[in-house]
Design an enzyme around this catalytic site. Structure first.
Site, PDB file in Angstrom:
ATOM      1  N   ASN A 223     -10.982  -0.409   2.144  1.00  0.00           N
ATOM      2  CA  ASN A 223     -11.405   0.013   1.077  1.00  0.00           C
ATOM      3  C   ASN A 223     -11.367  -0.430  -0.650  1.00  0.00           C
ATOM      4  OD1 ASN A 223     -10.903   1.682  -0.822  1.00  0.00           O
ATOM      5  ND2 ASN A 223      -8.403   1.634  -1.259  1.00  0.00           N
TER       6      ASN A 223
ATOM      7  N   LYS B 205     -12.072   0.240  -3.058  1.00  0.00           N
ATOM      8  CA  LYS B 205     -11.556   0.618  -4.759  1.00  0.00           C
ATOM      9  C   LYS B 205     -13.016   0.168  -5.539  1.00  0.00           C
ATOM     10  CE  LYS B 205      -7.345  -0.578  -3.324  1.00  0.00           C
ATOM     11  NZ  LYS B 205      -6.061  -1.489  -3.676  1.00  0.00           N
TER      12      LYS B 205
ATOM     13  N   HIS C 139      -4.924   8.100  -1.947  1.00  0.00           N
ATOM     14  CA  HIS C 139      -4.309   6.800  -2.190  1.00  0.00           C
ATOM     15  C   HIS C 139      -2.848   7.041  -3.804  1.00  0.00           C
ATOM     16  CE1 HIS C 139      -4.329   2.109  -2.927  1.00  0.00           C
ATOM     17  NE2 HIS C 139      -5.265   2.294  -2.226  1.00  0.00           N
TER      18      HIS C 139
ATOM     19  N   GLU D 184      -3.354   4.756  -5.674  1.00  0.00           N
ATOM     20  CA  GLU D 184      -4.206   3.794  -7.043  1.00  0.00           C
ATOM     21  C   GLU D 184      -4.233   5.601  -7.798  1.00  0.00           C
ATOM     22  OE1 GLU D 184      -5.999   1.138  -5.617  1.00  0.00           O
ATOM     23  OE2 GLU D 184      -4.855  -0.073  -5.628  1.00  0.00           O
TER      24      GLU D 184
ATOM     25  N   GLU E 196       0.833   3.017   3.659  1.00  0.00           N
ATOM     26  CA  GLU E 196       1.228   2.238   2.729  1.00  0.00           C
ATOM     27  C   GLU E 196       1.843   2.195   1.558  1.00  0.00           C
ATOM     28  OE1 GLU E 196      -3.309   0.441   2.537  1.00  0.00           O
ATOM     29  OE2 GLU E 196      -3.059   2.393   0.300  1.00  0.00           O
TER      30      GLU E 196
ATOM     31  N   GLY F 291      -2.130  -4.607  -2.905  1.00  0.00           N
ATOM     32  CA  GLY F 291      -2.717  -5.943  -3.636  1.00  0.00           C
ATOM     33  C   GLY F 291      -0.871  -6.812  -4.174  1.00  0.00           C
TER      34      GLY F 291
ATOM     35  N   SER G 146      -1.622  -5.369   1.766  1.00  0.00           N
ATOM     36  CA  SER G 146      -1.954  -6.803   2.013  1.00  0.00           C
ATOM     37  C   SER G 146      -1.663  -7.639   2.937  1.00  0.00           C
ATOM     38  CB  SER G 146      -0.691  -8.126   0.830  1.00  0.00           C
ATOM     39  OG  SER G 146      -0.911  -7.426  -0.258  1.00  0.00           O
TER      40      SER G 146
HETATM   41  P1  PGA Z   1      -4.490  -4.341  -0.874  1.00  0.00           P
HETATM   42  O1  PGA Z   1      -4.953  -3.072  -0.982  1.00  0.00           O
HETATM   43  O2  PGA Z   1      -4.959  -4.834   0.852  1.00  0.00           O
HETATM   44  O3  PGA Z   1      -5.615  -5.338  -1.805  1.00  0.00           O
HETATM   45  O4  PGA Z   1      -2.774  -4.421  -1.095  1.00  0.00           O
HETATM   46  C1  PGA Z   1      -4.939  -2.033   0.231  1.00  0.00           C
HETATM   47  C2  PGA Z   1      -4.577  -0.998  -0.073  1.00  0.00           C
HETATM   48  O5  PGA Z   1      -5.200  -0.197  -1.156  1.00  0.00           O
HETATM   49  O6  PGA Z   1      -5.893   0.444   0.512  1.00  0.00           O
END
Ligand code: PGA
Length: 255
Positions: free
Chosen positions: A13, A15, A99, A101, A171, A177, A217
């Site tokens: 992903n 982003k 997601h 976010e 998640e 992140g 992560s």
């Molecule tokens: P990350 O993001 O691996 O940077 O923690 C995962 C995601 O948001 O799908």
């Protein structure tokens, strides 16, 4: 539980990262590194403007391309939005929906997630549906309730046939992140809870065949242990999907 009955999916992903030219370079570099590694599906979910260049660069490789969101209407007066039909025609095969976010910064609710899931499926896309609890919710001991509710509402009116084109990414919001990863046991437990919801909503067979990824992560160092868990059928990877070497290690861990 038999992991062999399920397809492992390793999805990046990106982003809001990578321009079209960077996308082409990235895929040119990644393609030989993951060639022939067919024990998992390899997907890159990229910004809208990177989809066409990604599809072009991924032609003839085992890399599939996805989007990071889709609007729920077929078309119409929704300035700035992108429909499933548009994504499909650009060659996107997958789309990330719900997601955290999007939920956190763009007012996405369980209801709009459900509308988007249905629009994506009707538009011929495969859905990577994201669910996960906030840190406060985990501390309150309501993780199971939260992810169950998110899963149930997102899948309202999704038929058993359509479910074959859905996977879920668990998640935990506190792990995204942040460099804080859920322990393999925590990931396995909640992915198992989600599988249980699928069993109740659909059938034991559907649940047994259903792919549940972990995201938050996941990286080159911790992927193998997370992916070894019986309920963890892949990963949705943010930061580590922006580096070909790290992403390749994660793909290798899924072989
Ligand atoms: P990350 O993001 O691996 O940077 O923690 C995962 C995601 O948001 O799908």
């Amino acid at each position: 539980m038999n992991k062999a009955t399920r397809r492992t999916v390793i999805a990046g992903n990106w982003k809001m990262n990578m321009t079209p030219s960077q996308t082409k370079e990235f895929i040119k570099e990644l393609a030989p590194m993951v060639a022939g590694k067919d024990d998992c599906d390899i997907v890159l979910c990229v910004p809208f403007v990177d989809i066409a260049p990604a599809v072009e660069a991924a032609k003839g490789t085992n890399i599939k391309v996805g989007a990071e969101n889709v609007h729920f209407a077929k078309n119409g007066a929704y300035t700035g939005e992108i429909s499933a039909e548009m994504l499909n025609e650009c060659g996107a095969e997958y789309v990330v929906i719900g997601h955290s976010e999007r939920r956190q910064y763009f007012g996405e609710t369980n209801e709009t997630v459900n509308q988007r899931v249905k629009a994506a499926l009707e538009g011929g896309l495969k859905v990577i549906l994201c669910v996960g609890e906030l840190l406060a919710e985990r501390e309150q001991g309501i993780t199971e309730e939260i992810v169950s509710l998110q899963t149930k509402i997102a899948l309202l009116d999704v038929t058993a046939e359509q479910l074959k084109n859905v996977i879920i990414a668990y998640e935990p919001v506190w792990a995204i992140g942040t460099g804080k990863t859920a322990t393999p046991e925590q990931a396995d437990e909640v992915c198992g809870i989600i599988r249980g919801v699928i069993a109740k909503l659909y059938s034991a067979e559907a649940a047994e065949a259903f792919t549940v990824q972990y995201g938050g992560s996941m990286n080159a160092k911790n992927a193998a242990e997370l992916l070894s868990k019986v309920n963890v059928d892949g990963g949705l990877i943010g930061g580590a999907s922006l580096k070909t070497a790290d992403f390749t290690v994660i793909v290798d861990a899924a072989q």
